[in-house]
Design a protein around this motif. Structure first.
Motif, PDB file in Angstrom:
ATOM      1  N   GLY A  85       0.874  -1.176   0.000  1.00 23.04           N
ATOM      2  CA  GLY A  85       0.000   0.000   0.000  1.00 23.04           C
ATOM      3  C   GLY A  85       0.906   1.219   0.000  1.00 23.04           C
ATOM      4  O   GLY A  85       2.125   1.111  -0.170  1.00 23.04           O
ATOM      5  N   LYS A 109      -8.622  -6.691   3.748  1.00 17.88           N
ATOM      6  CA  LYS A 109      -9.586  -5.948   4.569  1.00 17.88           C
ATOM      7  C   LYS A 109      -8.852  -5.150   5.645  1.00 17.88           C
ATOM      8  O   LYS A 109      -9.118  -3.951   5.845  1.00 17.88           O
ATOM      9  N   LYS A 112      -7.257  -2.215   4.026  1.00 18.57           N
ATOM     10  CA  LYS A 112      -8.247  -1.201   3.629  1.00 18.57           C
ATOM     11  C   LYS A 112      -8.738  -0.441   4.848  1.00 18.57           C
ATOM     12  O   LYS A 112      -8.978   0.764   4.790  1.00 18.57           O
ATOM     13  N   GLU A 116      -5.821   2.023   2.942  1.00 14.14           N
ATOM     14  CA  GLU A 116      -5.117   1.696   1.686  1.00 14.14           C
ATOM     15  C   GLU A 116      -6.140   1.332   0.610  1.00 14.14           C
ATOM     16  O   GLU A 116      -6.952   0.418   0.781  1.00 14.14           O
ATOM     17  N   ASP A 117      -6.087   2.035  -0.510  1.00 12.39           N
ATOM     18  CA  ASP A 117      -7.082   1.741  -1.565  1.00 12.39           C
ATOM     19  C   ASP A 117      -6.432   1.523  -2.934  1.00 12.39           C
ATOM     20  O   ASP A 117      -7.097   1.363  -3.936  1.00 12.39           O
TER      21      ASP A 117
END
Lengths: 206, 206
Positions: A85, A109, A112, A116-117
Motif C-alpha cells: 500500500g 480488509k 483497507k 489503503e485503496d
C-alpha cells in the motif's frame, strides 16, 4: 538506510524488488535475518504489527506501517504474497487451507481499514498445477484451478491466489509463475520433505 | 559498481528487480540514461550487441553478454519483456505487429544459439484486454486473447506474450499484470497520444 546484505553470487536465486520506498525480497531462509515472522499454522489470522519489539504471534499474515522493520513469511510450496500500500505493507502465507479460509481477503480488509485503496500485490513461486496432486475432496474446497489428468487431480494454488486478489479489487499484480515442486533450486516440501524454506519479505525503507 | 540512480520518492513508480548479478529496471524514460536502445520499428529484428560502442541499429530486440552495459526498450502500451539467461540477457519491444511476426521466438532463438537453456522472462505492464480495443482483422492475426464485449473486440497483448514465451519453453515467467491504458500514472499512447515512454532495461552487474 537499510543495509542490503544481497549475496553477490551470479547463481543466487535471490530476487530483490524495489518499488518506490519499499524493498521486497525472495531468498533462502537462514534464520539469521533480523525480521518479524509470524508463527504460521495455516490460519486466517492477520497480525497488525505496530510495535517493532512485539513477540511473534500465531498467524499467517502480517501488516505494518513501521519504517525499517522487515516482515515476512516462510514457504516451501505454499503461496507467498507481498502486498504494497502507500503507507502499509503486508506479507501473507497462503497454503490451500489459508486460501480456503480466505486469508487473502482478510489481509486486504485489514489494509483497507488502514485507508489503503491502491494496493499492488506480488505473488511468488509456489506449487503449481503441473505438479501439485491433490485428493478428490479438493473439488468441494475449490471451484476452479483444478485439472484432471490420467485419473489424478491437480490444483494450482498460485493461480487461485491471483484470482482471489483480483476478486478483492487488486488490479496491479506481479506474479512470478514458477513451480516450486519442479524447480530443484527451490525448496519443496512436497518434492522432498525438506526443512528448507524460502523467505519472502518486505521492508519500508524510509 | 553500477551506480543506481534510483529516485528516492515514495511514489516513484520505478520498479527495480535484482536477480543474481542482473539488475532489471522499469522507469520513466528521460533521455539522459546511458543505455543502448534499438531504433524500434515494430520489426522482428534481433540485435546482438557485442561492442559497447556500437551505434543504435534498427530492431525491436537486443541481446548482450557485455558487463555493465545497460540495454533497454521504450514502450507506451506495447509489451516490454526482459529475458535473463546465465551469461546473456535480452530486452524485447513487442507490439501486436512484433507479436504477430514472432519477435519473442526469434529473440529466444538468438539466446539459445548462445547456449542459454534456462531463461527467466519478466513481462512488464502494457495495454490489456480490459481496454485495448482492436479491429475485426485481429481475428485473422491472432487465435486467442481476443474478447468480444458489446459488439467491440478487445485484445490482450500481455497475455499473448506470456503464452508465446511458454510455447517457446520458458517456464519461469514474472509478469506484472497491469494495464497501461487504465493506469494514469503510466504513459499510454492509446489513452492520450503521449510522447512519454516507459524504459524497461537490464544490465549485467559483474
Amino acid at each position: 538506510m537499510y543495509k542490503q546484505d544481497f549475496p553477490e553470487g551470479k547463481e543466487a536465486l535471490n530476487l530483490e524488488i524495489r518499488l518506490g520506498n519499499k524493498l521486497v525480497r525472495f531468498r533462502k531462509f537462514t534464520g539469521k535475518e533480523k525480521i518479524y515472522l509470524p508463527i504460521q499454522r495455516h490460519t486466517d489470522k492477520v497480525i497488525k504489527l505496530i510495535d517493532k519489539d512485539s513477540p511473534p504471534l500465531e498467524g499467517d499474515a502480517v501488516i505494518t506501517n513501521l519504517k525499517n522493520v522487515e516482515i515476512g513469511v516462510r514457504t516451501a510450496d505454499c503461496v507467498p504474497i507481498i502486498l504494497l500500500g502507500k503507507e502499509w505493507v503486508g506479507a501473507v502465507h497462503a497454503g490451500w487451507r489459508g486460501l480456503k479460509k480466505g486469508i487473502i481477503a482478510k489481509t486486504l480488509k485489514a489494509l483497507k481499514e488502514e485507508g489503503e485503496d491502491d494496493i499492488t500485490a506480488l505473488v511468488f513461486p509456489s506449487a503449481k498445477g503441473c505438479c501439485y496432486e491433490v485428493g478428490k475432496e479438493f473439488k468441494e474446497f475449490f471451484r476452479r484451478n483444478l485439472k484432471e489428468r490420467n485419473g489424478k487431480l491437480f490444483f494450482d494454488p498460485q493461480r487461485e491466489a491471483v484470482e482471489q486478489l483480483r476478486e478483492n479489487g487488486i488490479k496491479s499484480i506481479l506474479v512470478w509463475e514458477k513451480c516450486t515442486i519442479c524447480s530443484p533450486e527451490l525448496p519443496s516440501y512436497r518434492r522432498d520433505k525438506t526443512k528448507e524454506r524460502m523467505l519472502t519479505s518486505v521492508v519500508i525503507l524510509f
